[in-house]
Structure formats: structure tokens, C-alpha cells
Write a protein that holds these residues in place. Structure first.
Motif, PDB file in Angstrom:
ATOM      1  N   SER A  25       7.302   7.846 -12.812  1.00 25.88           N
ATOM      2  CA  SER A  25       7.396   7.484 -11.273  1.00 25.88           C
ATOM      3  C   SER A  25       6.037   7.239 -10.635  1.00 25.88           C
ATOM      4  O   SER A  25       5.948   6.271 -10.065  1.00 25.88           O
ATOM      5  CB  SER A  25       8.452   8.551 -10.725  1.00 25.88           C
ATOM      6  N   PHE A  26       5.187   8.198 -10.678  1.00 24.81           N
ATOM      7  CA  PHE A  26       3.941   8.093  -9.921  1.00 24.81           C
ATOM      8  C   PHE A  26       3.131   6.996 -10.585  1.00 24.81           C
ATOM      9  O   PHE A  26       2.573   6.343  -9.899  1.00 24.81           O
ATOM     10  CB  PHE A  26       3.337   9.512 -10.397  1.00 24.81           C
TER      11      PHE A  26
ATOM     12  N   GLU B 288      -1.110  -0.323  -5.898  1.00 24.65           N
ATOM     13  CA  GLU B 288      -2.420  -1.329  -6.165  1.00 24.65           C
ATOM     14  C   GLU B 288      -2.116  -2.717  -5.706  1.00 24.65           C
ATOM     15  O   GLU B 288      -3.162  -3.364  -5.027  1.00 24.65           O
ATOM     16  CB  GLU B 288      -2.613  -1.108  -7.658  1.00 24.65           C
ATOM     17  N   GLN B 289      -0.984  -3.096  -5.858  1.00 30.50           N
ATOM     18  CA  GLN B 289      -0.336  -4.374  -5.598  1.00 30.50           C
ATOM     19  C   GLN B 289      -0.404  -4.739  -4.153  1.00 30.50           C
ATOM     20  O   GLN B 289      -1.215  -5.664  -3.607  1.00 30.50           O
ATOM     21  CB  GLN B 289       0.988  -4.843  -6.097  1.00 30.50           C
ATOM     22  N   ASN B 290      -0.176  -3.763  -3.365  1.00 27.57           N
ATOM     23  CA  ASN B 290      -0.289  -3.845  -1.779  1.00 27.57           C
ATOM     24  C   ASN B 290      -1.556  -3.551  -1.428  1.00 27.57           C
ATOM     25  O   ASN B 290      -1.933  -4.058  -0.265  1.00 27.57           O
ATOM     26  CB  ASN B 290       0.837  -2.694  -1.245  1.00 27.57           C
ATOM     27  N   ILE B 291      -2.629  -2.778  -2.134  1.00 23.07           N
ATOM     28  CA  ILE B 291      -3.843  -2.838  -1.514  1.00 23.07           C
ATOM     29  C   ILE B 291      -4.596  -4.211  -1.689  1.00 23.07           C
ATOM     30  O   ILE B 291      -5.422  -4.670  -0.930  1.00 23.07           O
ATOM     31  CB  ILE B 291      -4.617  -2.006  -2.633  1.00 23.07           C
ATOM     32  N   VAL B 292      -4.211  -5.075  -2.801  1.00 18.87           N
ATOM     33  CA  VAL B 292      -4.659  -6.385  -3.101  1.00 18.87           C
ATOM     34  C   VAL B 292      -4.222  -7.029  -1.695  1.00 18.87           C
ATOM     35  O   VAL B 292      -4.885  -7.877  -1.002  1.00 18.87           O
ATOM     36  CB  VAL B 292      -4.293  -6.893  -4.167  1.00 18.87           C
ATOM     37  N   ILE B 293      -2.703  -7.080  -1.328  1.00 20.33           N
ATOM     38  CA  ILE B 293      -2.334  -7.635  -0.028  1.00 20.33           C
ATOM     39  C   ILE B 293      -3.066  -7.128   1.200  1.00 20.33           C
ATOM     40  O   ILE B 293      -3.455  -8.013   1.973  1.00 20.33           O
ATOM     41  CB  ILE B 293      -0.805  -7.386  -0.017  1.00 20.33           C
TER      42      ILE B 293
ATOM     43  N   GLN C 176      -3.313   6.783  -0.110  1.00 18.71           N
ATOM     44  CA  GLN C 176      -1.727   6.870  -1.010  1.00 18.71           C
ATOM     45  C   GLN C 176      -2.182   6.646  -2.390  1.00 18.71           C
ATOM     46  O   GLN C 176      -1.510   7.442  -3.320  1.00 18.71           O
ATOM     47  CB  GLN C 176      -0.774   5.865  -0.581  1.00 18.71           C
ATOM     48  N   LEU C 177      -3.075   5.683  -2.916  1.00 20.48           N
ATOM     49  CA  LEU C 177      -3.265   5.587  -4.219  1.00 20.48           C
ATOM     50  C   LEU C 177      -4.049   6.750  -4.757  1.00 20.48           C
ATOM     51  O   LEU C 177      -3.580   7.198  -5.822  1.00 20.48           O
ATOM     52  CB  LEU C 177      -4.036   4.377  -4.614  1.00 20.48           C
ATOM     53  N   SER C 178      -5.021   7.275  -4.014  1.00 22.80           N
ATOM     54  CA  SER C 178      -5.568   8.567  -4.585  1.00 22.80           C
ATOM     55  C   SER C 178      -4.837   9.665  -4.808  1.00 22.80           C
ATOM     56  O   SER C 178      -4.984  10.502  -5.613  1.00 22.80           O
ATOM     57  CB  SER C 178      -6.705   8.754  -3.611  1.00 22.80           C
TER      58      SER C 178
END
Length: 441
Positions: A167-168, A176-181, A216-218
Motif C-alpha cells: 500500500s505504501f 511521485e506522479q503528483n510531484i511531477v504535476i 508526504q513522499l518522505s
């Protein structure tokens, strides 16, 4: 103070030098399915080896109970006695031709006495010890069932950790995809700011949006690391586990049979049997015991020295039966029987209660799986709508007809819907494998 700083510098240098070797020493191992994880844990975890020892102990207890049914024993004793001062007796002198009324002092007995004795004996009828054979067998069955419960519990824990990691990892991909956005949005906002089309506040909000996603990614990466360490404990920290299964492999609806696990029912049934047999054994311990007894003795007597050449060996033996009965006259013996009976009654009540509880628990597992599957379908619909909304808002923002805050809110809602789908997929995988593991036992 300067010396102390140098010491700390040396310690830090040592840690830096040896860190690669410490990391290298823990081998990485990839797992592609939950079954691979379960099999490797069974091979490595110490508790499984301890279960084998427990099984051997139970078998030893059973064999001991069989031997104690007859209670064979052979006491052996040897003693040598030097009667340094023999007892003096006074005998009427007229026995030896003396005057009537007078006594003569005589020393009676032998100074050197050596005795060797062997006394084989065993119980012919000992109902108390015989009843403990069945008790040991019931306990052996209880231990075997407890081992299955331990295995099931470990597998259930591994199932939870496994899908936490998946899940994580799935959430990490979405973030990660949203960081690109977010970086794309920040670039557009910076360009417009340089052209004087937006305020500095918009740049700040775009940067905050990116920082929030990076944080959030971290946090997800830390959570993955924690769960991997928890998983490594089941392998006795011999390897660094890496899971390569994709959470989207569980985007399906599988037809599962109703959960059927009677491990705990068997556990309480066996506990009841053990408690009942303990009560019966306590009762029979109060009964008489019929046993075979014998004694074989050799004795050497002399007034010269131990084992004198001119001394003779005297041999005397006997065999027979002995009926012994330790009357239950003490309060502790009576209360012990009553206590065992009450423990049996409590075990019986526990068994009846858990029989109903187990039926409910098994049926709930299938309900939880159906619930997770239904929730996934709704979350997928919401995700599709939120992604469509974000794309339309993004197009409108590029055309300068939508404020930035609505675009950022749309991205946040889109990410939340994506994470909900990942969480629901993990829930389906967890519930599905929980039933599969449950039905193995």
C-alpha cells in the motif's frame, strides 16, 4: 574541549568507514508473492524451531507418563558400620554357674557389619498414574494444535505487514506522479509571475503545494522502511526484504469459499479435555495402590575387620505384594479435587462460548472481503471523476479563466482519490489472503 571534539570526529569517521560494510552484510532478498514471504519466514523464524522442541517435550511427557504407570524403581543401598563401642548387657550370673542374685557383664553384638541391599519394586495397579497417560496424550494434542495457532498467527501478521508495504509503495508512486504535476504547475506560475501576470502569493502557494507533496513522499518512504524492518524481524534480520509485487495485481474480484477455521474451537475443546482428565486424575490419586515389592540382601559380620577372610556372608530375601493407601484426610487433598473440577467446568463454558464466536468470526471475514470489493468500485469511480475534474481545471487555468487555489484544491482531491483506491486495493489483498490463510488450517 578540543580533545573531546577530536574524539567525536574519530568516532564519526569510524562509523562512516564501516557503514557500507554494515549495510552490505544484510543481504537483499526479493519477494514476488505473499506465499514466498510465508515460506521464507517458516524457514528462518526461531519460533517455528521452538515449536518442534515443544512437540518433543510433549512426547517426552507422554512417554514419562507411560513409564510412571508402573513406577518401576530399584533402590540400592550399601553400608559398612564399625560399632566401636558395643552395648554392654548384664546377665544373671547363675546362667553361667554363678551365685544367685549376682550379674555378669557381657558385651553383645558384632563390631563390623557390612550390608548390601537391592529392592526391586513396581506398581501393579496405580489408577492415578494410569489416568495421567491419557492426560499426557490430550496435552500432546493441545500442544500440536497450539503450534498450528502460532503458525496461523504469524502468517496473519505477515499478511498485514505485506499489504502495508504494498500500500505504501503504491501510494509512493501516486505521490511521485503528483510531484511531477506540482513541479509543472510551479513552473507555469513562475513564468506568469516573471511576466507580471500573477502575484507572489500564487508562487508561494504553488511552492507550498510542492513541499507538502515532497514531505508526504518522505513520510511514505519512512513508513516503508519501518514496515520492511518489521518484516525482517520474521526472518531474524538475516535479509533485507524487498517486495516486488504491484498492488494493482489485486484489482479483481475473486470467488472465495466461506472462511472455515476451527483451530480455536479445537483449542478450547482440547483444553476442556485436559481439564476434565486432570480432575479425574486428581480423584484417582486418592485411591489405594497395589504394588510388587522385593528385597535381596547380603550381610557380612565380623569382630576382626571389615570383610575378614574368616567371616561369612549372610543372605536373606523376600518378595510380596503391598497395598498402600494415603487416606484423603487433609483439607488440601479434598480442595485439590474440587479445584480441578471447577477448572474443568470453566473450560467447558469457554468452549461453548467460543464455538459460537468462531462461527461469527469466520463469516465476518467473507463480509469484510465483499465490503472491500464494493468500496474499491466506488473509489475507482470517484478517482475517474476527480482526475477528469483536475484535467478540466488545468486546461481552464492555462487559459487564465480559473484561479490557482481551485487548481491546487483539485489536485489535492485527485491525489486523495488515487490514494483511496490504493488503500482499497490493499484492503482487498489483505482480506483475500486472510481468508486463504484462514482456510489452510
Amino acid at each position: 574541549m578540543k580533545k573531546l571534539v577530536n574524539i567525536h570526529k574519530h568516532k564519526l569517521l569510524i562509523v562512516i568507514l564501516f557503514l557500507p560494510f554494515m549495510v552490505w552484510s544484510q543481504e537483499k532478498k526479493e519477494f514476488h508473492t505473499l506465499d514466498e514471504v510465508l515460506a521464507f519466514a517458516k524457514e528462518k523464524k526461531v519460533s517455528f524451531r521452538n515449536d518442534i522442541i515443544q512437540q518433543n517435550l510433549a512426547e517426552l511427557t507422554r512417554k514419562t507418563a507411560v513409564g510412571n504407570a508402573f513406577n518401576p524403581r530399584i533402590p540400592v543401598s550399601a553400608q559398612v558400620i564399625d560399632n566401636m563401642n558395643l552395648q554392654t548387657n548384664y546377665i544373671p550370673a547363675e546362667v553361667f554357674g554363678g551365685l544367685p542374685g549376682s550379674f555378669r557383664e557381657i558385651t553383645m553384638g558384632l563390631q563390623y557389619v557390612s550390608t548390601f541391599s537391592i529392592q526391586p519394586q513396581f506398581d501393579i495397579i496405580n489408577l492415578g498414574n494410569i489416568s495421567r497417560i491419557k492426560l499426557a496424550k490430550n496435552n500432546q494434542e493441545l500442544v500440536a494444535n497450539q503450534q498450528k495457532i502460532n503458525e496461523w498467527t504469524i502468517y496473519d501478521q505477515l499478511n498485514g505487514i505485506y499489504f502495508n508495504i504494498l500500500s505504501f509503495q503504491g501510494q509512493q508512486q501516486m505521490v511521485e506522479q503528483n510531484i511531477v504535476i506540482a513541479k509543472q504547475i510551479l513552473t507555469i506560475v513562475n513564468n506568469r509571475f516573471e511576466e507580471g501576470l500573477v502575484r507572489k502569493q500564487d508562487v508561494n502557494e504553488a511552492e507550498v503545494n510542492l513541499i507538502r507533496l515532497q514531505d508526504q513522499l518522505s513520510q511514505l518512504q519512512f513508513n516503508i522502511q519501518i514496515q520492511q524492518q518489521n518484516l525482517a524481524l520474521f526472518f531474524e534480520n538475516e535479509v533485507n526484504p524487498i517486495l516486488n509485487q504491484n498492488i494493482r495485481d489485486f484489482d479483481h474480484k475473486q470467488i472465495l469459499t466461506e472462511a472455515n477455521n476451527n483451530l480455536w474451537v479445537n483449542h478450547y475443546q482440547l483444553r476442556e479435555k485436559v481439564a476434565e482428565q486432570e480432575w479425574k486424575a486428581a480423584q484417582k490419586q486418592q485411591l489405594p495402590v497395589l504394588g510388587f515389592v522385593s528385597s535381596f540382601n547380603w550381610q557380612n559380620l565380623s569382630n576382626e575387620s571389615f570383610f575378614h577372610p574368616n567371616s561369612n556372608w549372610i543372605r536373606y530375601n523376600y518378595v510380596g505384594l503391598r497395598l498402600s493407601w494415603d487416606l484423603p484426610t487433609t483439607v488440601s487433598k479434598y480442595s485439590a479435587v474440587k479445584e480441578k473440577k471447577m477448572q474443568w467446568q470453566m473450560a467447558e463454558n469457554d468452549r461453548i462460548h467460543f464455538l459460537r464466536e468462531n462461527e461469527t468470526r469466520n463469516s465476518n471475514l467473507l463480509v469484510e472481503y465483499e465490503k472491500a470489493s464494493s468500496q474499491l468500485e466506488n473509489f475507482k469511480k470517484i478517482q475517474t471523476l476527480k482526475e477528469d475534474t483536475y484535467q478540466k481545471y488545468f486546461d481552464q487555468y492555462q487559459e487564465n479563466i480559473l484561479p490557482l487555489d481551485k487548481l491546487l484544491t483539485a489536485q489535492t482531491d485527485m491525489l486523495l482519490s488515487q490514494l483511496n483506491v490504493i488503500t482499497a486495493l490493499a484492503g482487498i489483498g489483505f482480506s483475500e489472503n486472510k481468508i486463504i490463510i484462514n482456510n489452510k488450517f
